[in-house]
Design a protein around this motif. Structure first.
Motif, short mmCIF file in Angstrom:
data_model
loop_
_atom_site.label_atom_id
_atom_site.label_comp_id
_atom_site.label_asym_id
_atom_site.label_seq_id
_atom_site.Cartn_x
_atom_site.Cartn_y
_atom_site.Cartn_z
N THR A 19 0.71 -1.02 -0.02
CA THR A 19 -0.16 0.06 0.15
C THR A 19 0.69 1.17 0.15
O THR A 19 2.07 1.16 0.22
CB THR A 19 -0.88 -0.07 1.16
N ASN A 87 1.94 -3.04 4.78
CA ASN A 87 1.10 -1.79 5.28
C ASN A 87 1.93 -0.60 5.40
O ASN A 87 2.43 -0.32 6.34
CB ASN A 87 0.29 -1.97 6.37
N THR A 117 -4.54 0.50 8.15
CA THR A 117 -3.90 -0.86 8.47
C THR A 117 -4.78 -1.80 8.77
O THR A 117 -4.74 -2.87 8.43
CB THR A 117 -2.88 -0.49 9.57
N ASN A 138 4.07 -3.97 8.83
CA ASN A 138 3.61 -2.83 9.00
C ASN A 138 4.85 -1.63 9.26
O ASN A 138 5.73 -1.97 9.85
CB ASN A 138 3.01 -2.78 10.31
#
Length: 255
Positions: A19, A87, A117, A138
């Motif tokens: 992303t 993420n 997220t 993440n």
């Protein structure tokens, strides 16, 4: 128009979703993972940039706004396999104190960093769990480790990202999904330009006299984590430039 998702060229080719992949750390990560053999699905709002990158790396560009439930759902509907979710979408707005907080800025930071997220994990977790070895990585921040003056809203958001990452690790224990948190310090991207709402001089001053991390440095860390054996979970990484020892302790060279 976005590209239509295509299955991997072979059943053995692993698929990564990244992303915020239209620039900065997200773009560098997409390129690094493609070089490592992943088929990369790139998500972001700026589809024109995504499509150019996807064409260069043999990936797939799909429109994605992580702050919008319908956008996340539409994105997830087009992804039939995911072995790695990165993420990366996030950012900061402003440098206000708590007393002077711009609540619209705080709302945006919480929505894109934290809820964005969560939306992506919730949407893709079923196909991640269907993989024999999946990962969620993440991208956090040193702001998740150390509150600092001028970072109140971003500190709060990234501390929340760290908390949800660590509880996800607990929740997925025993399942074939690894979970990692990578917390970079100062990285020279458009981050500060966004934070200061287009004020180029103010953004440039952040990096003046410093040799900061590059987006490619963080992408290297993501790729290293993603290519560890299935038995290895890299729980947390804090990475700083040599010129930075903590959030606001920075060595600056004279001009």
């Amino acid at each position: 128009m976005t590209s239509t998702y295509r299955l991997p060229t072979s059943p053995d080719q692993r698929v990564a979703v990244v992303t915020g992949a239209s620039s900065g750390i997200g773009e560098a990560t997409a390129r690094a993972l493609a070089a490592a053999g992943y088929r990369v699905v790139l998500g972001a709002r700026r589809v024109d940039l995504l499509e150019r990158i996807a064409a260069e790396i043999g990936g797939v560009a799909l429109a994605l706004d992580v702050t919008d439930d319908a956008s996340v759902a539409a994105f997830a509907d087009q992804v039939s396999r995911c072995d790695l979710l990165v993420n990366n979408a996030g950012g900061a707005l402003g440098a206000d104190s708590v007393a002077d907080a711009n609540l619209d800025d705080w709302q945006w930071m919480y929505d894109v960093n934290v809820l964005g997220t969560v939306r992506m994990i919730r949407a893709l977790l079923p196909i991640l769990e269907a993989s024999d070895d999946a990962q969620v990585i993440n991208i956090g921040s040193v702001a998740a480790r150390e509150p600092y003056r001028g970072g109140a809203g971003y500190n709060a958001a990234k501390h929340a990202v760290a908390a949800l990452t660590r509880v996800l690790r607990i929740e997925l224990l025993g399942k074939p999904v690894r979970v990692c948190e990578i917390d970079p310090g100062m990285v020279q991207t458009d981050f500060s330009l966004v934070r200061f709402k287009g004020d180029q001089d103010r953004a440039d001053a952040v990096y003046a006299g410093v040799d900061p991390l590059r987006a490619e440095d963080v992408a290297d860390a993501v790729t290293w984590v993603a290519t560890r054996p299935a038995r290895v979970n890299i729980d947390q990484i804090l990475m700083l430039a040599r010129d930075q020892s903590s959030a606001q302790v920075i060595h600056r060279r004279e001009a």
